[in-house]
Design a protein around this motif. Structure first.
Motif, PDB file in Angstrom:
ATOM      1  N   GLY A  57     -11.271  17.292 -24.325  1.00 10.99           N
ATOM      2  CA  GLY A  57     -11.528  16.597 -25.582  1.00 10.99           C
ATOM      3  C   GLY A  57     -10.668  17.171 -26.677  1.00 10.99           C
ATOM      4  N   VAL A  58     -10.785  16.605 -27.875  1.00 15.15           N
ATOM      5  CA  VAL A  58      -9.937  17.023 -28.989  1.00 15.15           C
ATOM      6  C   VAL A  58     -10.764  17.070 -30.258  1.00 15.15           C
ATOM      7  N   HIS A  59     -10.428  18.018 -31.103  1.00 13.88           N
ATOM      8  CA  HIS A  59     -11.034  18.126 -32.427  1.00 13.88           C
ATOM      9  C   HIS A  59      -9.904  18.171 -33.450  1.00 13.88           C
ATOM     10  N   ASN A  60      -9.864  17.159 -34.325  1.00 16.05           N
ATOM     11  CA  ASN A  60      -8.832  17.100 -35.359  1.00 16.05           C
ATOM     12  C   ASN A  60      -9.452  16.664 -36.673  1.00 16.05           C
ATOM     13  N   TRP A  61      -8.628  16.219 -37.611  1.00  8.92           N
ATOM     14  CA  TRP A  61      -9.121  15.884 -38.944  1.00  8.92           C
ATOM     15  C   TRP A  61     -10.042  14.662 -38.933  1.00  8.92           C
ATOM     16  N   THR A  62     -10.004  13.874 -37.869  1.00  9.95           N
ATOM     17  CA  THR A  62     -10.893  12.707 -37.779  1.00  9.95           C
ATOM     18  C   THR A  62     -12.249  13.066 -37.194  1.00  9.95           C
ATOM     19  N   GLY A  63     -12.394  14.290 -36.668  1.00 12.56           N
ATOM     20  CA  GLY A  63     -13.647  14.701 -36.055  1.00 12.56           C
ATOM     21  C   GLY A  63     -13.451  15.085 -34.609  1.00 12.56           C
ATOM     22  N   GLU A  64     -14.545  15.164 -33.892  1.00 11.43           N
ATOM     23  CA  GLU A  64     -14.497  15.565 -32.494  1.00 11.43           C
ATOM     24  C   GLU A  64     -14.579  14.339 -31.603  1.00 11.43           C
ATOM     25  N   GLN A  65     -13.697  14.277 -30.611  1.00  6.93           N
ATOM     26  CA  GLN A  65     -13.652  13.149 -29.685  1.00  6.93           C
ATOM     27  C   GLN A  65     -14.065  13.634 -28.298  1.00  6.93           C
ATOM     28  N   ARG A  66     -15.137  13.021 -27.787  1.00  6.96           N
ATOM     29  CA  ARG A  66     -15.644  13.370 -26.462  1.00  6.96           C
ATOM     30  C   ARG A  66     -15.871  12.103 -25.648  1.00  6.96           C
ATOM     31  N   HIS A  67     -15.777  12.260 -24.348  1.00 14.26           N
ATOM     32  CA  HIS A  67     -16.106  11.199 -23.399  1.00 14.26           C
ATOM     33  C   HIS A  67     -15.311   9.925 -23.670  1.00 14.26           C
ATOM     34  N   LEU A  68     -14.017  10.093 -23.945  1.00  8.70           N
ATOM     35  CA  LEU A  68     -13.142   8.941 -24.124  1.00  8.70           C
ATOM     36  C   LEU A  68     -12.279   8.767 -22.883  1.00  8.70           C
ATOM     37  N   ASN A  69     -12.033   7.520 -22.544  1.00  7.80           N
ATOM     38  CA  ASN A  69     -11.193   7.267 -21.383  1.00  7.80           C
ATOM     39  C   ASN A  69      -9.753   7.687 -21.648  1.00  7.80           C
ATOM     40  N   GLU A  70      -9.303   7.523 -22.884  1.00 10.48           N
ATOM     41  CA  GLU A  70      -7.964   7.942 -23.293  1.00 10.48           C
ATOM     42  C   GLU A  70      -8.089   8.858 -24.494  1.00 10.48           C
ATOM     43  N   THR A  71      -7.622  10.071 -24.358  1.00  8.53           N
ATOM     44  CA  THR A  71      -7.706  11.067 -25.415  1.00  8.53           C
ATOM     45  C   THR A  71      -6.305  11.404 -25.899  1.00  8.53           C
ATOM     46  N   TYR A  72      -6.126  11.404 -27.230  1.00  8.35           N
ATOM     47  CA  TYR A  72      -4.825  11.685 -27.841  1.00  8.35           C
ATOM     48  C   TYR A  72      -4.953  12.937 -28.711  1.00  8.35           C
ATOM     49  N   ALA A  73      -3.955  13.798 -28.605  1.00 11.78           N
ATOM     50  CA  ALA A  73      -3.917  15.004 -29.434  1.00 11.78           C
ATOM     51  C   ALA A  73      -2.473  15.299 -29.786  1.00 11.78           C
ATOM     52  N   GLN A  74      -2.283  16.061 -30.842  1.00 14.19           N
ATOM     53  CA  GLN A  74      -0.948  16.432 -31.282  1.00 14.19           C
ATOM     54  C   GLN A  74      -0.963  17.861 -31.781  1.00 14.19           C
ATOM     55  N   ARG A  75       0.221  18.380 -32.054  1.00 19.57           N
ATOM     56  CA  ARG A  75       0.313  19.740 -32.576  1.00 19.57           C
ATOM     57  C   ARG A  75      -0.534  19.852 -33.842  1.00 19.57           C
ATOM     58  N   GLY A  76      -1.274  20.958 -33.935  1.00 17.78           N
ATOM     59  CA  GLY A  76      -2.170  21.154 -35.061  1.00 17.78           C
ATOM     60  C   GLY A  76      -3.618  20.853 -34.729  1.00 17.78           C
ATOM     61  N   ASP A  77      -3.868  20.080 -33.655  1.00 19.40           N
ATOM     62  CA  ASP A  77      -5.236  19.798 -33.234  1.00 19.40           C
ATOM     63  C   ASP A  77      -5.774  20.951 -32.386  1.00 19.40           C
ATOM     64  N   THR A  78      -7.067  20.914 -32.149  1.00 23.13           N
ATOM     65  CA  THR A  78      -7.714  21.839 -31.221  1.00 23.13           C
ATOM     66  C   THR A  78      -8.276  21.032 -30.063  1.00 23.13           C
ATOM     67  N   ILE A  79      -7.934  21.415 -28.844  1.00 24.14           N
ATOM     68  CA  ILE A  79      -8.475  20.728 -27.680  1.00 24.14           C
ATOM     69  C   ILE A  79      -9.406  21.677 -26.939  1.00 24.14           C
ATOM     70  N   TRP A  80     -10.384  21.112 -26.255  1.00 28.83           N
ATOM     71  CA  TRP A  80     -11.272  21.908 -25.430  1.00 28.83           C
ATOM     72  C   TRP A  80     -11.236  21.379 -24.002  1.00 28.83           C
ATOM     73  N   VAL A  81     -11.430  22.272 -23.052  1.00 32.85           N
ATOM     74  CA  VAL A  81     -11.472  21.898 -21.638  1.00 32.85           C
ATOM     75  C   VAL A  81     -12.774  22.401 -21.045  1.00 32.85           C
ATOM     76  N   ASP A  82     -13.360  21.615 -20.170  1.00 40.00           N
ATOM     77  CA  ASP A  82     -14.562  22.007 -19.438  1.00 40.00           C
ATOM     78  C   ASP A  82     -14.144  22.522 -18.065  1.00 40.00           C
ATOM     79  N   ILE A  83     -14.391  23.814 -17.828  1.00 39.29           N
ATOM     80  CA  ILE A  83     -14.035  24.447 -16.557  1.00 39.29           C
ATOM     81  C   ILE A  83     -15.299  24.613 -15.736  1.00 39.29           C
ATOM     82  N   VAL A  84     -15.304  24.043 -14.555  1.00 38.06           N
ATOM     83  CA  VAL A  84     -16.450  24.137 -13.654  1.00 38.06           C
ATOM     84  C   VAL A  84     -16.321  25.393 -12.798  1.00 38.06           C
TER      85      VAL A  84
END
Length: 435
Positions: free
Chosen positions: A30-57
């Protein structure tokens, strides 16, 4: 009936059924940027300056499965992997563990569902000195956005398998896109550059910003374009556009190098040397050749029609003089000389009309090319040479910026060759000042 002891002994000899497990992997991003946090999206977009998170099982199980554990193998030692390239220096800024509410489905063998541990790790998408090699692979030959594989691992090269999916029941894939060219900043920069370019083209057409003020006027009454000033404008816009492009893609502000300064210096020196040479020439009061006696400010088609009529009328004058010459006695030398003189003047006028008609029939680009390559109405090789070298180096410049995301490093030999071409161009102007 066998005894209980016998059954217990037989049961102890049977190997226990292995408990079902979930293979360690990266299952969501997922991604967290100036628009908020994006979760459970089929298509996720991020760019330099954003924060992304990964779920590791089952992170711990993955670490324990490594044949050779690195010295530092804690959560804090993880780094981000994009397209299997490690981004050294991009470490977690937060992490937490949790057990999902959803249990895994039963297997075909009737094995019971199990729970698994998920470790969420956040990474900042920043370009540091240590992560530049990985970013160069991701950003070169940039497009608006590019689909990449997201994972994590250690600096040792050990990478967690990535099985990113949105729905573990349907198996629908989640797609992660790295936005390489930000739309907002790119649009704003393009508007500024385009406004500057349009303003320059308007001034180039209606002012002397890149015209040779000391050259004879063209058939349309304008001064011709200067090759030296045109070259200086060419490198100015190419460098400023490349600098902005590199800042948009990489975020670097220190992208200029010695080669770029050398190119700008050579083009500026060529224009300055040409201006010094031209300053020594007397300013031509009149145009080059006889100008049309028509209004050249009108549309070119109207000017061409009138020039065509003038050529026809002048041709009739020439034919009349040729017929009159036949009736002049051979002994009348003065009359014959006057007739010959008048014919020569009419032939010169006809030649000017032909040249003027050809010029007004040209498309705009052909007239500009003639200004850049011609001197005293003749195409010169020294102008052609510097024009071709400038064009070739410009193409190499653009290709290097796009493919390598860096200003090109031209060798001293290549810059010297361009400098020789520029010196030749200025040198060929010198004999004209002595005449």
């Amino acid at each position: 009936m066998p005894s209980a002891t016998t059954v217990a002994q037989a049961t102890s000899l049977i190997s226990p059924t292995p408990s079902p497990t979930v293979p360690p992997s990266v299952r969501a991003v997922g991604v967290h940027n100036w628009t908020g946090e994006q979760r459970h999206l089929n298509e996720t977009y991020a760019q330099r300056g954003d924060t992304i998170w990964v779920d590791i099982v089952n992170f711990d199980e993955w670490v324990n499965s490594l044949e050779k554990k690195p010295n530092n193998h804690d959560l804090k030692d993880l780094i981000l992997y994009l397209d299997h390239f490690p981004l050294s220096g991009i470490s977690p800024i937060y992490s937490y563990r949790w057990i999902p509410d959803q249990w895994t489905a039963k297997g075909k063998d009737g094995s019971p569902p199990i729970k698994y541990t998920v470790t969420t790790v956040g990474f900042p998408l920043e370009r540091t000195n240590s992560s530049k090699p990985g970013w160069s692979h991701l950003l070169n030959q940039p497009v608006l956005h590019r689909r990449v594989i997201v994972s994590a691992g250690f600096n040792s090269g050990d990478e967690i398998p990535s099985e990113v999916s949105l729905d573990k029941v349907t198996g629908e894939d989640q797609q992660f896109y790295l936005r390489i060219i930000p739309k907002l900043r790119t649009a704003f920069g393009l508007i500024v550059i385009l406004v500057a370019l349009i303003a320059f083209l308007i001034m180039a057409r209606h002012t002397h910003i890149i015209r040779d003020a000391n050259a004879p006027r063209r058939p349309d009454g304008q001064r011709p374009y200067s090759l030296a000033r045109g070259q200086m404008a060419f490198w100015f816009f190419l460098v400023i556009a490349s600098y902005f492009f590199l800042w948009i893609v990489t975020g670097d502000m220190d992208t200029l190098n010695a080669s770029v300064l050398g190119l700008i210096g050579i083009s500026a020196g060529t224009a300055l040397g040409s201006a010094f040479v031209d300053a020594a020439k007397p300013l031509p009061a009149g145009p080059s050749g006889n100008q049309p006696i028509v209004d050249v400010t009108r549309p070119h088609l109207e000017v061409l029609a009138e020039l065509k009529q003038l050529r026809a009328d002048t041709q009739k004058e020439l034919e009349a003089l040729q017929k009159a010459r036949a009736s002049i006695p051979v002994s009348d030398k003065q009359a014959l000389d006057e007739n010959e003189h008048e014919q020569n003047e009419i032939r010169e006028r006809l030649a000017n009309y032909r040249w003027q008609s050809a010029y007004f029939a040209w498309p705009t680009w052909k007239g500009v090319m003639y200004d850049l390559l011609a001197e005293n109405n003749l195409i010169s090789f020294h102008r052609f040479q510097i024009f071709v070298w400038t064009l070739i180096l410009g193409i190499m410049f653009v290709a290097n910026v796009y493919n390598e995301l860096a200003m090109p490093e031209f060798s001293a030999t290549l810059l010297g060759l361009l400098g020789i071409s520029a010196g030749t161009y200025v040198g060929f102007k010198l004999p004209e000042t002595k005449t």
